[in-house]
Design a protein around this motif. Structure first.
Motif, PDB file in Angstrom:
ATOM      1  N   ASN A  71       0.847  -1.188   0.000  1.00 39.67           N
ATOM      2  CA  ASN A  71       0.000   0.000   0.000  1.00 39.67           C
ATOM      3  C   ASN A  71       0.890   1.249   0.000  1.00 39.67           C
ATOM      4  O   ASN A  71       1.467   1.581   1.037  1.00 39.67           O
ATOM      5  CB  ASN A  71      -0.910  -0.018   1.224  1.00 39.67           C
ATOM      6  N   PRO A  72       1.018   1.945  -1.129  1.00 38.84           N
ATOM      7  CA  PRO A  72       1.904   3.109  -1.194  1.00 38.84           C
ATOM      8  C   PRO A  72       1.631   4.171  -0.132  1.00 38.84           C
ATOM      9  O   PRO A  72       2.567   4.748   0.415  1.00 38.84           O
ATOM     10  CB  PRO A  72       1.673   3.656  -2.603  1.00 38.84           C
ATOM     11  N   ALA A  73       0.362   4.423   0.208  1.00 33.81           N
ATOM     12  CA  ALA A  73       0.055   5.422   1.235  1.00 33.81           C
ATOM     13  C   ALA A  73       0.588   4.981   2.596  1.00 33.81           C
ATOM     14  O   ALA A  73       1.186   5.786   3.333  1.00 33.81           O
ATOM     15  CB  ALA A  73      -1.444   5.672   1.302  1.00 33.81           C
ATOM     16  N   ASP A  74       0.392   3.717   2.927  1.00 38.74           N
ATOM     17  CA  ASP A  74       0.907   3.195   4.199  1.00 38.74           C
ATOM     18  C   ASP A  74       2.426   3.208   4.217  1.00 38.74           C
ATOM     19  O   ASP A  74       3.048   3.515   5.246  1.00 38.74           O
ATOM     20  CB  ASP A  74       0.401   1.772   4.448  1.00 38.74           C
ATOM     21  N   ASN A  88      15.660   2.353  -1.288  1.00 40.77           N
ATOM     22  CA  ASN A  88      15.992   1.478  -2.416  1.00 40.77           C
ATOM     23  C   ASN A  88      14.684   1.042  -3.056  1.00 40.77           C
ATOM     24  O   ASN A  88      13.857   0.433  -2.388  1.00 40.77           O
ATOM     25  CB  ASN A  88      16.746   0.235  -1.931  1.00 40.77           C
ATOM     26  N   GLN A  89      14.513   1.340  -4.344  1.00 39.28           N
ATOM     27  CA  GLN A  89      13.249   1.010  -4.988  1.00 39.28           C
ATOM     28  C   GLN A  89      13.421   0.649  -6.448  1.00 39.28           C
ATOM     29  O   GLN A  89      14.380   1.069  -7.095  1.00 39.28           O
ATOM     30  CB  GLN A  89      12.282   2.197  -4.913  1.00 39.28           C
ATOM     31  N   THR A  90      12.461  -0.113  -6.929  1.00 36.59           N
ATOM     32  CA  THR A  90      12.343  -0.324  -8.372  1.00 36.59           C
ATOM     33  C   THR A  90      11.596   0.884  -8.932  1.00 36.59           C
ATOM     34  O   THR A  90      10.769   1.487  -8.228  1.00 36.59           O
ATOM     35  CB  THR A  90      11.549  -1.602  -8.692  1.00 36.59           C
ATOM     36  N   PRO A  91      11.878   1.272 -10.163  1.00 33.39           N
ATOM     37  CA  PRO A  91      11.151   2.405 -10.746  1.00 33.39           C
ATOM     38  C   PRO A  91       9.638   2.223 -10.742  1.00 33.39           C
ATOM     39  O   PRO A  91       8.900   3.167 -10.447  1.00 33.39           O
ATOM     40  CB  PRO A  91      11.711   2.480 -12.168  1.00 33.39           C
ATOM     41  N   THR A  92       9.154   1.030 -11.020  1.00 34.40           N
ATOM     42  CA  THR A  92       7.713   0.801 -11.070  1.00 34.40           C
ATOM     43  C   THR A  92       7.035   1.148  -9.750  1.00 34.40           C
ATOM     44  O   THR A  92       6.024   1.851  -9.722  1.00 34.40           O
ATOM     45  CB  THR A  92       7.405  -0.662 -11.453  1.00 34.40           C
ATOM     46  N   TYR A  93       7.586   0.675  -8.645  1.00 34.02           N
ATOM     47  CA  TYR A  93       6.978   0.991  -7.347  1.00 34.02           C
ATOM     48  C   TYR A  93       7.186   2.452  -6.995  1.00 34.02           C
ATOM     49  O   TYR A  93       6.305   3.101  -6.425  1.00 34.02           O
ATOM     50  CB  TYR A  93       7.510   0.089  -6.241  1.00 34.02           C
ATOM     51  N   PHE A  94       8.330   3.008  -7.343  1.00 39.43           N
ATOM     52  CA  PHE A  94       8.601   4.416  -7.046  1.00 39.43           C
ATOM     53  C   PHE A  94       7.584   5.325  -7.739  1.00 39.43           C
ATOM     54  O   PHE A  94       7.136   6.311  -7.165  1.00 39.43           O
ATOM     55  CB  PHE A  94      10.031   4.786  -7.451  1.00 39.43           C
ATOM     56  N   TYR A  95       7.205   4.984  -8.967  1.00 43.09           N
ATOM     57  CA  TYR A  95       6.188   5.778  -9.666  1.00 43.09           C
ATOM     58  C   TYR A  95       4.864   5.753  -8.907  1.00 43.09           C
ATOM     59  O   TYR A  95       4.149   6.756  -8.856  1.00 43.09           O
ATOM     60  CB  TYR A  95       5.988   5.276 -11.091  1.00 43.09           C
ATOM     61  N   LEU A  97       4.641   5.523  -5.663  1.00 36.98           N
ATOM     62  CA  LEU A  97       4.864   6.430  -4.538  1.00 36.98           C
ATOM     63  C   LEU A  97       4.721   7.884  -4.972  1.00 36.98           C
ATOM     64  O   LEU A  97       4.125   8.697  -4.260  1.00 36.98           O
ATOM     65  CB  LEU A  97       6.253   6.209  -3.927  1.00 36.98           C
ATOM     66  N   LEU A  98       5.265   8.209  -6.134  1.00 38.95           N
ATOM     67  CA  LEU A  98       5.150   9.581  -6.641  1.00 38.95           C
ATOM     68  C   LEU A  98       3.693   9.981  -6.834  1.00 38.95           C
ATOM     69  O   LEU A  98       3.295  11.101  -6.482  1.00 38.95           O
ATOM     70  CB  LEU A  98       5.899   9.731  -7.960  1.00 38.95           C
ATOM     71  N   ARG A  99       2.904   9.085  -7.411  1.00 41.20           N
ATOM     72  CA  ARG A  99       1.477   9.387  -7.607  1.00 41.20           C
ATOM     73  C   ARG A  99       0.795   9.672  -6.264  1.00 41.20           C
ATOM     74  O   ARG A  99      -0.020  10.576  -6.146  1.00 41.20           O
ATOM     75  CB  ARG A  99       0.777   8.245  -8.335  1.00 41.20           C
ATOM     76  N   GLU A 100       1.144   8.891  -5.259  1.00 39.63           N
ATOM     77  CA  GLU A 100       0.557   9.089  -3.937  1.00 39.63           C
ATOM     78  C   GLU A 100       1.022  10.408  -3.317  1.00 39.63           C
ATOM     79  O   GLU A 100       0.236  11.135  -2.718  1.00 39.63           O
ATOM     80  CB  GLU A 100       0.909   7.910  -3.022  1.00 39.63           C
TER      81      GLU A 100
END
Length: 121
Positions: A71-74, A88-95, A97-100
């Motif tokens: 859950n990106p918000a959590d 440390n993140q993969t770009p896919t998950y980081f994106y 996080l950015l949206r959130e």
């Protein structure tokens, strides 16, 4: 392999892990005041950065529960609460996080370095 979730059992000697992290110290200026997360599975080599990056530099390691990681918000709330400085993140998950972050939620983040891996940025 991080993509399959099934370890291949490749032997990595301790000296290679130490060399990897100490050679990159000058690039990132890791130190004892840093807080890292253990976000990724042990089956993914990124977990080596996360675990030993914190431990070899005397920093703090926060183990992220799997339900929080999904859950990106959590996860952003955890990053703020624990004052994480190295991510440390993969770009896919980081994106995600950015949206959130771009929503109206206030996140008090202290991240000073983001290290990407696992896929093309």
């Amino acid at each position: 392999s991080g993509t399959t979730g099934r370890p291949k059992g490749t032997l990595i000697e301790h000296k290679n892990v130490v060399r990897l992290l100490f050679n990159d110290k000058n690039l990132f200026d890791f130190g004892p005041s840093d807080t890292w997360t253990l976000f990724h599975s042990f089956c993914f080599d990124f977990s080596v950065w996360e675990m030993y990056g914190a431990l070899l530099y005397g920093g703090k390691l926060v183990i992220v529960p799997s339900f929080t990681a999904k859950n990106p918000a959590d996860f952003l709330a955890l990053l703020g609460r624990e004052q994480v400085t190295i991510l440390n993140q993969t770009p896919t998950y980081f994106y995600q996080l950015l949206r959130e972050v771009l929503t109206d939620h206030p996140y008090d983040l202290r991240i000073r370095n983001v290290i990407f891996g696992g896929e093309a940025l």
